[in-house]
Write an enzyme that holds these catalytic residues in place. Structure first.
Site, PDB file in Angstrom:
ATOM      1  N   LYS A 162     -13.715  -0.679   5.206  1.00  0.00           N
ATOM      2  CA  LYS A 162     -14.323  -1.306   4.047  1.00  0.00           C
ATOM      3  C   LYS A 162     -15.422  -2.286   4.441  1.00  0.00           C
ATOM      4  O   LYS A 162     -16.504  -2.261   3.875  1.00  0.00           O
ATOM      5  CB  LYS A 162     -13.261  -2.032   3.216  1.00  0.00           C
ATOM      6  CG  LYS A 162     -12.458  -1.123   2.318  1.00  0.00           C
ATOM      7  CD  LYS A 162     -11.331  -0.436   3.013  1.00  0.00           C
ATOM      8  CE  LYS A 162     -10.551   0.469   2.077  1.00  0.00           C
ATOM      9  NZ  LYS A 162      -9.462   1.156   2.766  1.00  0.00           N
ATOM     10  N   TRP A 193       0.858  -1.201   0.000  1.00  0.00           N
ATOM     11  CA  TRP A 193       0.000   0.000   0.000  1.00  0.00           C
ATOM     12  C   TRP A 193       0.887   1.242   0.000  1.00  0.00           C
ATOM     13  O   TRP A 193       1.906   1.283   0.706  1.00  0.00           O
ATOM     14  CB  TRP A 193      -0.890  -0.038   1.256  1.00  0.00           C
ATOM     15  CG  TRP A 193      -1.806   1.127   1.428  1.00  0.00           C
ATOM     16  CD1 TRP A 193      -2.541   1.753   0.471  1.00  0.00           C
ATOM     17  CD2 TRP A 193      -2.095   1.799   2.666  1.00  0.00           C
ATOM     18  NE1 TRP A 193      -3.283   2.768   1.036  1.00  0.00           N
ATOM     19  CE2 TRP A 193      -3.020   2.820   2.373  1.00  0.00           C
ATOM     20  CE3 TRP A 193      -1.663   1.643   3.988  1.00  0.00           C
ATOM     21  CZ2 TRP A 193      -3.514   3.676   3.351  1.00  0.00           C
ATOM     22  CZ3 TRP A 193      -2.163   2.491   4.965  1.00  0.00           C
ATOM     23  CH2 TRP A 193      -3.081   3.493   4.654  1.00  0.00           C
ATOM     24  N   ASP A 197      -1.496  -6.924   8.481  1.00  0.00           N
ATOM     25  CA  ASP A 197      -2.377  -5.788   8.213  1.00  0.00           C
ATOM     26  C   ASP A 197      -3.621  -6.342   7.518  1.00  0.00           C
ATOM     27  O   ASP A 197      -3.510  -6.936   6.435  1.00  0.00           O
ATOM     28  CB  ASP A 197      -1.647  -4.768   7.323  1.00  0.00           C
ATOM     29  CG  ASP A 197      -2.451  -3.494   7.147  1.00  0.00           C
ATOM     30  OD1 ASP A 197      -3.373  -3.252   7.940  1.00  0.00           O
ATOM     31  OD2 ASP A 197      -2.157  -2.724   6.203  1.00  0.00           O
TER      32      ASP A 197
HETATM   33  C1  LMR Z   1      -6.672   2.800  -0.725  1.00  0.00           C
HETATM   34  O1  LMR Z   1      -5.623   2.152  -0.767  1.00  0.00           O
HETATM   35  O2  LMR Z   1      -7.170   3.331  -1.719  1.00  0.00           O
HETATM   36  C2  LMR Z   1      -7.406   2.933   0.589  1.00  0.00           C
HETATM   37  O3  LMR Z   1      -6.775   2.178   1.564  1.00  0.00           O
HETATM   38  C3  LMR Z   1      -7.624   4.334   0.976  1.00  0.00           C
HETATM   39  C4  LMR Z   1      -6.378   5.029   1.445  1.00  0.00           C
HETATM   40  O4  LMR Z   1      -6.422   5.624   2.531  1.00  0.00           O
HETATM   41  O5  LMR Z   1      -5.365   5.007   0.749  1.00  0.00           O
END
Ligand code: LMR
Length: 397
Positions: free
Chosen positions: A245, A129, A210
């Site tokens: 989510k 992420w 996570d």
């Molecule tokens: C995403 O990856 O789009 C979500 O987890 C929202 C975010 O806060 O980045």
């Protein structure tokens, strides 16, 4: 003072969300930020959440402080939801506290690692992420990568992942996403989880799990299987989780951090340090969303309805994977990996400039990396997106 600063770059995800909002074109489609949309394009308040909010309005009798642990009924309920049957064997070594969203859970976990081992490094999947590395760096920790995705960005590089874990020293931490991997949709398979548990136990690094999408992949229990395996076998781990989510509570900021330590005493001490960190940071989490989740999970009727609606969301996202894959195959630019992956995200391998052209020429917003949020599609936009992909030069796998 502030003349010393240089402007920070826009966040790759939230920056794109802001650009999408400014776009005046009626047919625009947002496949950027990870938000669930129903077939009509809405991000609904879930039925059980609405019902629990109405109850709360009637029953709430005070707005006084709750304390650093937040809503203890939420803490217990979310711990059970995440750990499931594995909780029973480790309950005395496990503690959970509500945080403002999964992001604060990660930051709180990072601060705890830093307090325990100031020179620890945190290993992240390549890719992970977009906000993982900034969170750990902001806590003062070094960040390293481990191999995760194959070059076509369609499957797991399991052997290379495990080889790299064999080099991670005790005292470092390794972050794994429990399921519905963000950004790739490529999850760790059962055999690889077994090996990860074995290597972590032998080498002594700390796994940080996570879990931001429980219930959106294969189901509430299936999506937590890797986490539960590690929790049952290892002396120590951290879990960061989110209700953004699976409860649709994005803006309420509901997440949790769980600490599993080698003994009840180690857990007590670690929690005392973690709570001091919370006190020095935001003092205590906001109450509303946690109270709502606690009610939904405690009342059998609300819980059953929530699980049913969540299952419908899961089916819709999987259906969009199929529809996009089928349409792309029909256009001669197949991306079959879409069907094997799980959760809201996947990559499409765009040519240079593909994301900009999708945005400007087709009003379709995807991240520059080619990450797409399948939960942003419906039957029509999936077909439109497939044609737009072909028009900007997407050739398939
Ligand atoms: C995403 O990856 O789009 C979500 O987890 C929202 C975010 O806060 O980045």
């Amino acid at each position: 003072m502030f003349e010393t600063l240089q402007a920070a770059a826009a966040d790759p995800i939230l920056g794109l969300m802001a650009r999408f909002r400014e776009d005046q074109r009626a047919h625009k489609v947002d496949l950027g930020v990870g938000v669930y949309r129903d077939p009509s394009g809405r991000t609904p308040v879930m039925r059980a959440v609405h019902a629990a909010e109405r109850l709360r309005l009637e029953e709430e009798d005070s707005k006084s402080y709750q304390g650093m642990l937040g809503d203890v009924a939420f803490d217990a309920a979310i711990q059970s939801l995440c750990f499931g049957p594995s909780e029973a064997g480790i309950a005395d070594r496990l503690a959970t506290v509500h945080t403002p969203g999964g992001t604060a859970a990660l930051r709180t976990a990072a601060d705890l690692v830093r307090a325990a081992r100031p020179d620890a490094r945190v290993w992240l999947a390549d890719p992970s992420w977009d906000n993982h590395a900034p969170i750990f760096r902001a806590a003062g920790l070094g960040v390293r990568d481990y191999p995760y995705l194959d070059p076509a960005r369609s499957g797991l590089r399991s052997a290379e992942l495990l080889e790299t874990l064999e080099t991670v020293p005790a005292g470092d931490a390794v972050l794994f996403q429990a399921s519905c991997h963000n950004p790739s949709g490529v999850d760790i398979d059962a055999a690889t989880w077994e090996r990860i548990a074995e290597i972590a136990g032998r080498r002594g690094f700390l796994p940080i799990l996570d879990m931001a999408y429980q219930g959106l992949g294969d189901g509430l229990d299936a999506d937590a299987a890797g986490l539960r395996l590690l929790a049952a076998q290892l002396p120590e781990m951290l879990l960061t989780s989110s209700c953004s989510k699976n409860f649709g509570l994005y803006r309420e900021r509901i997440g949790a951090v769980s600490v599993l330590a080698a003994s009840a005493e180690h857990t007590r001490v670690a929690m005392s340090v973690l709570l001091r960190g919370i006190r020095a940071n935001y003092s205590m989490p906001p109450a509303h969303g946690a109270a709502v989740v606690a009610r939904v999970l405690a009342r059998p009727d609300l819980r059953a309805d929530w699980e049913q609606e969540l299952a419908g969301m899961r089916v819709h996202v999987a259906g969009m994977r199929d529809r996009l894959a089928t349409t792309l195959a029909g256009l001669g630019c197949p991306r079959e990996a879409l069907r094997r992956q799980r959760g809201m995200f996947s990559f499409v391998n765009l040519p240079a400039d593909g994301a900009r052209r999708l945005r400007e020429e087709h009003a379709i917003y995807v991240l520059e990396s080619g990450r797409i949020n399948l939960a942003g599609l419906n039957d029509d936009s999936a077909v439109r997106f497939a044609h737009a992909l072909q028009a900007v030069g997407f050739t398939g796998d």
